[in-house]
Scaffold this motif. Structure first.
Motif, PDB file in Angstrom:
ATOM      1  N   ILE A   7      -3.119  -3.060  -0.455  1.00 36.05           N
ATOM      2  CA  ILE A   7      -2.316  -3.386  -1.812  1.00 36.05           C
ATOM      3  C   ILE A   7      -3.405  -3.524  -2.594  1.00 36.05           C
ATOM      4  O   ILE A   7      -4.329  -4.534  -2.408  1.00 36.05           O
ATOM      5  CB  ILE A   7      -2.027  -4.569  -0.685  1.00 36.05           C
ATOM      6  N   ASP A   8      -2.902  -3.194  -3.631  1.00 35.61           N
ATOM      7  CA  ASP A   8      -4.097  -4.197  -4.849  1.00 35.61           C
ATOM      8  C   ASP A   8      -3.374  -4.194  -5.668  1.00 35.61           C
ATOM      9  O   ASP A   8      -3.950  -4.466  -7.196  1.00 35.61           O
ATOM     10  CB  ASP A   8      -4.977  -2.615  -5.547  1.00 35.61           C
ATOM     11  N   THR A   9      -1.867  -4.201  -5.203  1.00 39.01           N
ATOM     12  CA  THR A   9      -1.030  -5.280  -5.972  1.00 39.01           C
ATOM     13  C   THR A   9      -0.038  -5.574  -6.185  1.00 39.01           C
ATOM     14  O   THR A   9       0.684  -4.977  -5.144  1.00 39.01           O
ATOM     15  CB  THR A   9       0.050  -3.852  -7.108  1.00 39.01           C
ATOM     16  N   TRP A  10       0.013  -7.309  -6.374  1.00 44.89           N
ATOM     17  CA  TRP A  10       1.508  -8.057  -5.649  1.00 44.89           C
ATOM     18  C   TRP A  10       2.568  -8.270  -6.678  1.00 44.89           C
ATOM     19  O   TRP A  10       2.137  -8.541  -7.798  1.00 44.89           O
ATOM     20  CB  TRP A  10       0.571  -9.287  -5.703  1.00 44.89           C
ATOM     21  N   LEU A  11       4.219  -7.889  -6.225  1.00 41.54           N
ATOM     22  CA  LEU A  11       4.764  -8.362  -7.084  1.00 41.54           C
ATOM     23  C   LEU A  11       5.982  -9.373  -6.841  1.00 41.54           C
ATOM     24  O   LEU A  11       6.156  -9.438  -5.062  1.00 41.54           O
ATOM     25  CB  LEU A  11       5.460  -6.598  -7.431  1.00 41.54           C
TER      26      LEU A  11
END
Length: 222
Positions: A7-11
């Motif tokens: 995971i490199d993007t957290w929404l």
């Protein structure tokens, strides 16, 4: 626990996600929606509430229903319903520290608008921690859970869904994210309609407290 190694993007959804549903902020918005509909359509408050909830279930948001069926101008509605007292919102140091510590990019993905989101994030001490807010205007008023809203967000911000994780208090809004390949976290904290049309096959993890979960996640990453 789910695998977060890629995971490199957290929404994050915002309302009832970045702050607990127990704050009851949305009840004030809910009341303003009912008042708007009663005035706009010339109906009593009981009928206004019935219309409001029907639009939410049938169109994704009350706003979309008003646009489709009554040609209501979006900004006029949004300005009215978001004119509320936010004094109940306070910073949760666990959430602030947890989001700050997450590696990679961070976004807010909300059916509200940026003007409202900025006020909420400021109250929560989170204004500096997100790269952008993807709001109802950016979705061209086609809200979650419409799949196009998710695809549009990924395209606009160059997000790889297979390297992303989405946290949301309404389970039905996780299904399109899962279909794109995102990891999904349902924060089941008692918000209204949280389990409406839930498909648990689209939920990778259920939590009930964002601060506790962030503390565990960031600890495991160190």
């Amino acid at each position: 626990m789910i695998d977060l190694s890629r995971i490199d993007t957290w929404l994050f959804d915002m309302d009832n996600t970045l702050y607990p549903a127990s704050v009851n902020l949305f009840s004030h918005i809910d009341e303003r929606m009912g008042a708007f509909i009663a005035e706009e359509l010339g109906v009593d408050r009981g009928e206004a509430r019935r219309i409001q909830k029907a639009f939410f279930h049938e169109h994704g948001t009350t706003l979309r229903g008003l646009m489709d069926e009554h040609d209501v101008t979006p900004q006029r509605f949004l300005d009215y319903v978001h004119d509320i007292d936010m004094s109940a919102l306070t910073e949760d140091a666990r959430v602030t520290a947890g989001i700050a510590a997450l590696p990679g990019r961070k976004f807010v993905f909300t059916n509200g608008d940026v003007a409202y989101a900025d006020k909420v994030l400021s109250r929560l001490g989170l204004g500096a921690h997100f790269e952008a807010v993807h709001d109802i205007h950016a979705m061209d008023y086609r809200p979650k859970p419409e799949p196009g809203a998710y695809r549009g967000m990924c395209k606009r911000h160059d997000i790889d869904p297979e390297r992303s994780l989405f946290v949301e208090d309404m389970a039905r809004n996780l299904a399109p994210a899962k279909a794109l390949g995102m990891r999904t976290v349902w924060i089941d904290n008692g918000s209204e309609s949280a389990a409406y049309c839930a498909d648990m096959n689209c939920v990778d993890l259920v939590i009930d407290d964002l601060g506790d979960w962030l503390a565990r996640v960031t600890k495991d990453m160190t």
